[in-house]
Motif scaffolding. Structure first.
Motif, PDB file in Angstrom:
ATOM      1  N   ALA A   1       0.824  -1.214   0.000  1.00 41.29           N
ATOM      2  CA  ALA A   1       0.000   0.000   0.000  1.00 41.29           C
ATOM      3  C   ALA A   1       0.855   1.259   0.000  1.00 41.29           C
ATOM      4  N   LEU A   2       2.044   1.165   0.573  1.00 38.95           N
ATOM      5  CA  LEU A   2       2.953   2.307   0.600  1.00 38.95           C
ATOM      6  C   LEU A   2       3.608   2.535  -0.754  1.00 38.95           C
ATOM      7  N   MET A   3       4.085   1.461  -1.383  1.00 37.36           N
ATOM      8  CA  MET A   3       4.920   1.588  -2.572  1.00 37.36           C
ATOM      9  C   MET A   3       4.171   1.536  -3.897  1.00 37.36           C
ATOM     10  N   LYS A   4       3.133   0.718  -3.992  1.00 37.15           N
ATOM     11  CA  LYS A   4       2.515   0.504  -5.304  1.00 37.15           C
ATOM     12  C   LYS A   4       1.919   1.781  -5.903  1.00 37.15           C
ATOM     13  N   PRO A   5       1.194   2.611  -5.130  1.00 37.71           N
ATOM     14  CA  PRO A   5       0.685   3.853  -5.732  1.00 37.71           C
ATOM     15  C   PRO A   5       1.806   4.777  -6.217  1.00 37.71           C
ATOM     16  N   LEU A   6       2.938   4.800  -5.504  1.00 38.34           N
ATOM     17  CA  LEU A   6       4.060   5.604  -5.968  1.00 38.34           C
ATOM     18  C   LEU A   6       4.623   5.043  -7.269  1.00 38.34           C
ATOM     19  N   MET A   7       4.667   3.719  -7.370  1.00 39.42           N
ATOM     20  CA  MET A   7       5.141   3.098  -8.598  1.00 39.42           C
ATOM     21  C   MET A   7       4.217   3.422  -9.769  1.00 39.42           C
ATOM     22  N   GLU A   8       2.930   3.495  -9.508  1.00 41.83           N
ATOM     23  CA  GLU A   8       1.966   3.812 -10.565  1.00 41.83           C
ATOM     24  C   GLU A   8       2.077   5.253 -11.027  1.00 41.83           C
ATOM     25  N   HIS A   9       2.645   6.112 -10.183  1.00 41.34           N
ATOM     26  CA  HIS A   9       2.836   7.526 -10.539  1.00 41.34           C
ATOM     27  C   HIS A   9       4.320   7.886 -10.566  1.00 41.34           C
ATOM     28  N   THR A  10       5.176   6.903 -10.874  1.00 41.10           N
ATOM     29  CA  THR A  10       6.612   7.126 -10.714  1.00 41.10           C
ATOM     30  C   THR A  10       7.151   8.243 -11.598  1.00 41.10           C
ATOM     31  N   ASP A  11       6.620   8.397 -12.816  1.00 43.57           N
ATOM     32  CA  ASP A  11       7.106   9.475 -13.683  1.00 43.57           C
ATOM     33  C   ASP A  11       6.822  10.834 -13.058  1.00 43.57           C
TER      34      ASP A  11
ATOM     35  N   ALA B   1      13.242   8.254   1.500  1.00 43.34           N
ATOM     36  CA  ALA B   1      12.834   6.856   1.615  1.00 43.34           C
ATOM     37  C   ALA B   1      11.734   6.508   0.613  1.00 43.34           C
ATOM     38  N   LEU B   2      10.796   7.407   0.423  1.00 44.44           N
ATOM     39  CA  LEU B   2       9.705   7.139  -0.511  1.00 44.44           C
ATOM     40  C   LEU B   2      10.198   7.154  -1.947  1.00 44.44           C
ATOM     41  N   LEU B   3      11.070   8.093  -2.265  1.00 40.09           N
ATOM     42  CA  LEU B   3      11.601   8.158  -3.625  1.00 40.09           C
ATOM     43  C   LEU B   3      12.435   6.923  -3.939  1.00 40.09           C
ATOM     44  N   LEU B   4      13.489   6.703  -3.159  1.00 37.11           N
ATOM     45  CA  LEU B   4      14.379   5.576  -3.435  1.00 37.11           C
ATOM     46  C   LEU B   4      13.693   4.242  -3.179  1.00 37.11           C
ATOM     47  N   GLY B   5      12.804   4.212  -2.175  1.00 40.46           N
ATOM     48  CA  GLY B   5      12.134   2.970  -1.840  1.00 40.46           C
ATOM     49  C   GLY B   5      11.266   2.458  -2.969  1.00 40.46           C
ATOM     50  N   HIS B   6      10.485   3.331  -3.598  1.00 40.46           N
ATOM     51  CA  HIS B   6       9.619   2.838  -4.670  1.00 40.46           C
ATOM     52  C   HIS B   6      10.422   2.556  -5.941  1.00 40.46           C
ATOM     53  N   LEU B   7      11.524   3.301  -6.159  1.00 39.39           N
ATOM     54  CA  LEU B   7      12.364   3.010  -7.323  1.00 39.39           C
ATOM     55  C   LEU B   7      13.010   1.631  -7.211  1.00 39.39           C
ATOM     56  N   ALA B   8      13.246   1.169  -5.974  1.00 39.47           N
ATOM     57  CA  ALA B   8      13.864  -0.141  -5.772  1.00 39.47           C
ATOM     58  C   ALA B   8      13.053  -1.251  -6.413  1.00 39.47           C
ATOM     59  N   HIS B   9      11.742  -1.058  -6.521  1.00 37.83           N
ATOM     60  CA  HIS B   9      10.862  -2.072  -7.097  1.00 37.83           C
ATOM     61  C   HIS B   9      10.487  -1.759  -8.549  1.00 37.83           C
TER      62      HIS B   9
END
Length: 493
Positions: free
Chosen positions: A123-133, A201-209
């Motif tokens: 729940a923390l990472m997936k929405p950020l991944m969906e809006h990563t650009d 943490a949010l920036l690098l954390g979601h980029l990790a995946h």
């Protein structure tokens, strides 16, 4: 035409200075680059330290920002032969015993490893991944990206408040997930918990995946080499071993872009700066230091948990509470007994970096600003705690104290490899409050280092954005030049 009317000078050839020079040269400006060291690259240097066949990244080794930077995406690193390689896991965080938390590039695999906290991590990472650009554009381009970045703001803001305040320990139910995120927050090199740490943490954390935390095949210097080749192809000229002490030492030019920290700007500009701007630069705050050890080892790190060895980057910090305490003490200038240590084993992702019985290993500890202590024993013991038998694999080592890092690169003031403390105020106003943070009060003089937005990391955006500002104001060029191979002025790379 007056002398230098079609010329720009760039002082400093770190990734931002090189990015600025690429942008200017591709717009048709004649570019002269000055570098105090014998080799270009700043934090992108790769050298053979102990064995002529084994190369070590002297500073930056892993480049999550290079993979997503708008500048590097336009420049086209893969098309220029710069291969970004990934490990199975982006990073790992060992805990006591044989437990470790691992951030695999596969988000679902990561969530399974976190047990009851897997759903919370998703729940923390997936929405950020969906809006990563939008997320990366916002963070790397600043206010310019706001019109298109509201989805990113809406995703980042509540998460930063939850993980960057006293609420942070309540966000997960068990230590593996807490520690896994805390280790990424520590990349901010400052007090924790904090909004700056949560943002990192949010920036690098979601980029990790997603795009991952890659390193460059053969070493970080390959990025600098690609940038330099393009600059030279477009008429740029490099001058190495040329320490610039004052602006008057430079040749005539319409624009001068300085890839220097505020401390360097104060030195080079001398008494020419207006009092108010000079005072603001003098008040610029620098963060804790990195104290580094380069190892030559006989084999892979013998981590107690073999899963740790699947990661290119390993964070050694203990529990979330340990990381928060250690980083806060370090930011306050008090040496932690067991400071945060970051380890990179390049051959995990790039097997060609290792030979039978020999491989490079890279590690640094967060220490107080200006610290002069040899970090070898501290880092060796820290690794040995989570990898029993590590000491027996060490064939050679070289230590660099926090204070000595400034001798290697003058922008790392007091050992601060981020070129400025990552506080909320400085994130928004670095290096001084101005509508155009790159333009100085001196006519035609611009700052383009990591002390300007968007800040630290190998992304080239500080140089790129400074160059666009100089092109608009000094050369009347309002359209960004094409950067990819095969486009631009004749002779493009």
């Amino acid at each position: 035409m007056r002398a230098g009317a079609d010329t720009a000078v760039v002082v400093g050839t770190g990734p931002n200075g090189l990015a600025a020079a690429v942008t200017l040269a591709r717009a048709g400006v004649k570019v002269q680059l000055y570098e105090a060291n014998g080799t270009i690259g700043g934090g992108l240097r790769t050298e053979s330290l102990f064995d002529p066949d084994i190369e070590h990244d002297i500073c930056a080794a892993v480049h999550p920002m290079a993979a997503v930077s708008p500048f590097f995406r336009a420049f086209g690193l893969p098309e220029r032969g710069v291969d970004l390689l990934h490990a199975e896991a982006s990073y790992a965080h060992p805990l006591d015993g044989t437990r470790s938390a691992v951030a695999y590039r596969d988000l679902e695999r990561t969530c399974r490893g976190l047990g009851a906290d897997g759903a919370r991590w998703r729940a923390l990472m997936k929405p950020l991944m969906e809006h990563t650009d939008a997320v990366t554009e916002l963070i790397l381009s600043g206010p310019r990206a706001l019109p298109a970045a509201w989805p990113a703001v809406l995703q980042l803001a509540p998460r930063a408040l939850a993980h960057g305040t006293s609420l942070a320990p309540r966000q997960f139910t068990a230590e593996p997930a807490r520690a896994l995120l805390a280790g990424v927050a520590a990349h901010a090199m400052g007090r924790l918990p904090s909004l700056a740490g949560a943002g990192v943490a949010l920036l690098l954390g979601h980029l990790a995946h997603g795009s991952g935390w890659p390193l460059v095949r053969g070493g970080s210097a390959r990025i600098a080499d690609a940038l330099a080749a393009d600059i030279t192809a477009h008429g740029g000229v490099f001058h190495t071993r040329r320490h610039i002490a004052q602006l008057r030492e430079l040749p005539p030019a319409r624009a001068v872009l300085l890839d220097v920290a505020p401390k360097g700007m104060l030195r080079i500009a001398g008494g020419g700066l207006p009092d108010g701007y000079r005072r603001r630069l003098a008040r610029f705050r620098y963060g804790p230091a990195a104290a580094k050890v380069d190892f030559l080892v006989s084999g892979p790190v013998p981590w107690a948990d073999p899963e740790t060895g699947r990661a290119l980057t390993v964070h050694l910090g203990g529990t979330q509470a340990d990381v928060f305490r250690q980083e806060t003490l370090t930011a306050q200038g008090a040496a932690a007994v067991e400071p945060f240590v970051l380890v990179v084993d390049p051959a995990v992702a790039d097997p060609g970096r290792a030979l039978p019985g020999r491989r490079p290993l890279w590690a640094y500890a967060h220490v107080p600003h200006g610290n002069t202590s040899d970090p070898y024993e501290l880092i060796r013991r820290r690794i040995e705690r989570y990898a029993p038998g590590f000491t027996d694999t060490v064939l050679a080592h070289r230590s660099v104290t926090g204070a000595a890092y400034e001798e290697y690169n003058a922008n790392y003031v007091g050992g601060d490899i981020g070129a400025g403390a990552m506080t909320p105020t400085q994130i928004l106003t670095r290096p001084a409050p101005r509508l155009d943070p790159y333009r100085t009060p001196l006519a035609g003089i611009y700052l383009c280092s990591a002390s300007t937005p968007p800040g630290p990391g190998v992304h080239g955006m500080s140089g790129y954005l400074a160059a666009l500002s100089a092109l608009r104001r000094e050369f009347g060029v309002r359209k960004a030049p094409p950067l990819c191979p095969g486009e631009g002025a004749p002779g493009s790379g």
